[in-house]
Motif scaffolding. Structure first.
Motif, mmCIF file in Angstrom:
data_model
loop_
_atom_site.group_PDB
_atom_site.id
_atom_site.type_symbol
_atom_site.label_atom_id
_atom_site.label_comp_id
_atom_site.label_asym_id
_atom_site.label_seq_id
_atom_site.Cartn_x
_atom_site.Cartn_y
_atom_site.Cartn_z
ATOM 1 N N PHE A 1 0.821 -1.247 0.013
ATOM 2 C CA PHE A 1 0.118 0.072 0.024
ATOM 3 C C PHE A 1 1.021 1.082 -0.231
ATOM 4 O O PHE A 1 0.797 2.446 0.963
ATOM 5 N N PHE B 1 -5.239 -6.892 4.604
ATOM 6 C CA PHE B 1 -5.744 -5.854 5.224
ATOM 7 C C PHE B 1 -7.063 -6.214 5.983
ATOM 8 O O PHE B 1 -7.291 -5.793 7.125
ATOM 9 N N ALA C 1 -2.213 1.015 8.979
ATOM 10 C CA ALA C 1 -2.373 0.393 7.443
ATOM 11 C C ALA C 1 -3.116 1.344 6.605
ATOM 12 O O ALA C 1 -3.895 0.956 6.037
ATOM 13 N N GLY C 2 -2.772 2.574 6.806
ATOM 14 C CA GLY C 2 -3.552 3.612 5.872
ATOM 15 C C GLY C 2 -5.229 3.381 6.203
ATOM 16 O O GLY C 2 -5.932 3.248 5.444
ATOM 17 N N MET C 3 -5.307 3.099 7.659
ATOM 18 C CA MET C 3 -6.749 2.677 7.571
ATOM 19 C C MET C 3 -7.584 3.880 8.258
ATOM 20 O O MET C 3 -7.104 4.856 9.040
ATOM 21 N N THR C 4 -8.636 3.830 7.813
ATOM 22 C CA THR C 4 -9.546 5.024 7.769
ATOM 23 C C THR C 4 -10.416 4.878 9.011
ATOM 24 O O THR C 4 -11.013 3.638 9.518
ATOM 25 N N ARG D 1 -15.927 0.608 12.584
ATOM 26 C CA ARG D 1 -14.697 0.157 13.307
ATOM 27 C C ARG D 1 -14.425 0.397 14.712
ATOM 28 O O ARG D 1 -13.683 -0.217 15.220
ATOM 29 N N GLN E 1 -10.185 -3.432 -2.848
ATOM 30 C CA GLN E 1 -9.480 -4.068 -1.985
ATOM 31 C C GLN E 1 -10.362 -4.547 -0.693
ATOM 32 O O GLN E 1 -10.965 -3.851 -0.395
ATOM 33 N N THR F 1 -12.076 -2.825 2.815
ATOM 34 C CA THR F 1 -11.590 -1.439 2.823
ATOM 35 C C THR F 1 -12.546 -0.507 2.767
ATOM 36 O O THR F 1 -13.932 -1.178 2.424
ATOM 37 N N THR F 2 -12.635 0.519 2.892
ATOM 38 C CA THR F 2 -13.805 1.484 2.911
ATOM 39 C C THR F 2 -14.101 1.799 1.398
ATOM 40 O O THR F 2 -15.279 1.962 1.174
ATOM 41 N N ASP G 1 -7.450 3.937 -2.155
ATOM 42 C CA ASP G 1 -6.957 5.460 -1.791
ATOM 43 C C ASP G 1 -5.943 6.094 -2.551
ATOM 44 O O ASP G 1 -5.351 5.447 -3.384
ATOM 45 N N TYR H 1 -7.009 8.786 8.549
ATOM 46 C CA TYR H 1 -6.206 7.611 8.819
ATOM 47 C C TYR H 1 -5.944 7.868 10.196
ATOM 48 O O TYR H 1 -5.264 8.843 10.834
HETATM 49 N N1 GLN Z 1 -8.123 3.556 3.954
HETATM 50 C C1 GLN Z 1 -8.700 2.352 3.376
HETATM 51 C C2 GLN Z 1 -9.486 1.613 4.651
HETATM 52 O O1 GLN Z 1 -9.240 1.777 5.566
HETATM 53 C C3 GLN Z 1 -7.528 1.248 2.781
HETATM 54 C C4 GLN Z 1 -6.575 0.957 3.881
HETATM 55 C C5 GLN Z 1 -5.671 -0.153 3.113
HETATM 56 O O2 GLN Z 1 -6.265 -0.912 2.027
HETATM 57 N N2 GLN Z 1 -4.593 -0.339 3.652
HETATM 58 O O3 GLN Z 1 -10.301 0.814 4.361
#
Ligand code: GLN
Length: 250
Positions: free
Chosen positions: A35, A73, A90-93, A98, A141, A144-145, A186, A212
């Protein structure tokens, strides 16, 4: 007596995830190392990226080491929730759903859900694709969001199908192979995928804007100190400095 010993052993196993970090000073960070620029394999095949370097800076401030565990993910939240890993970056929203499962640190970056299409595509939005063809095939993916929102907006509305891939690179390969009409992912990873593969572009219209943050178990014994140290590194500009090294100004 045997029962008590069995219970004690079971309790030790359950607690061992958290106990381990206190003993050996290493925090396990679970993420999907596909990612970029948030997480990817850099020089010497070492995991690096915005999330990993911020996590390392926070850990260093607190005297911990970081061990990166590369998983899908979709497994990150369950893995944190069960105590198998200490946290996820993890670039997690941050989403309300959640928040029911994990607790989030302060947010340290903004994400945008973008739409990748073939370079010669005449469409400017997913809705136009639906209008022109009666339906749309969207690659995302899994978990993911991008997956959530397109499922609500298109699949649940009978306007198309959502194909879920285990990582962003696989979704982009499906787009190149013509298996899907677009990929919702993203923005920064989208830019990386478009730069690495010929014949793709990103639509101007953002699909969603989000924040994030890193995720911890609700009963994590290190959440408070970790988040306090992260807040300090946000305030003193360290976090922005790390982001700037991976996302050069345009
Ligand atoms: N930001 C997106 C989410 O949280 C994707 C994160 C990711 O694929 N790592 O769902």
């Amino acid at each position: 007596m045997k029962k008590i010993i069995a219970l004690a052993i079971a309790a030790m196993f359950i607690l061992s995830g958290f106990a381990a970090l206190a003993e050996n000073g290493t925090l396990t960070l679970c993420t999907n190392v596909a990612f970029p620029p948030y997480e990817f394999y850099g020089e010497g095949d070492e995991p690096t990226g915005i999330d990993i370097e911020i996590a390392k800076a926070v850990a260093a401030k607190l005297g911990y080491e970081i061990e990166v565990v590369d998983i899908e993910f979709a497994q990150c939240i369950p893995g944190v929730q069960s105590g198998k890993y200490d946290f996820s970056a993890a670039g997690m929203t941050v989403t309300d759903e959640r928040k029911e499962m994990v607790q989030f640190t302060d947010t340290y970056a903004t994400g945008i859900q973008s739409i990748i299409v073939p370079e010669d595509s005449e469409f400017t939005s997913i809705d136009e694709m639906v209008e022109a063809n009666g339906s749309v095939k969207i690659g995302v993916q899994m978990a993911t969001t991008g997956d959530l929102y397109t499922t609500w907006d298109y699949e649940d509305e009978g306007k198309g199908t959502v194909d879920r891939y285990t990582n962003g690179a696989a979704a982009v390969q499906a787009l190149i192979a013509g298996k899907v009409d677009c990929v919702v992912i993203d923005n920064e990873p989208a830019k990386n995928f478009v730069a690495q593969n010929e014949g793709l572009k990103i639509l101007d219209t953002a699909y969603a804007v989000e924040d994030y943050a890193m995720a911890f178990a609700k009963d994590s014994p290190i959440f408070e100190e970790f988040n306090a140290a992260l807040a300090e590194l946000i305030a003193d500009g360290t976090v922005q400095g790390i982001i700037d090294t991976f996302i050069p100004a345009e």
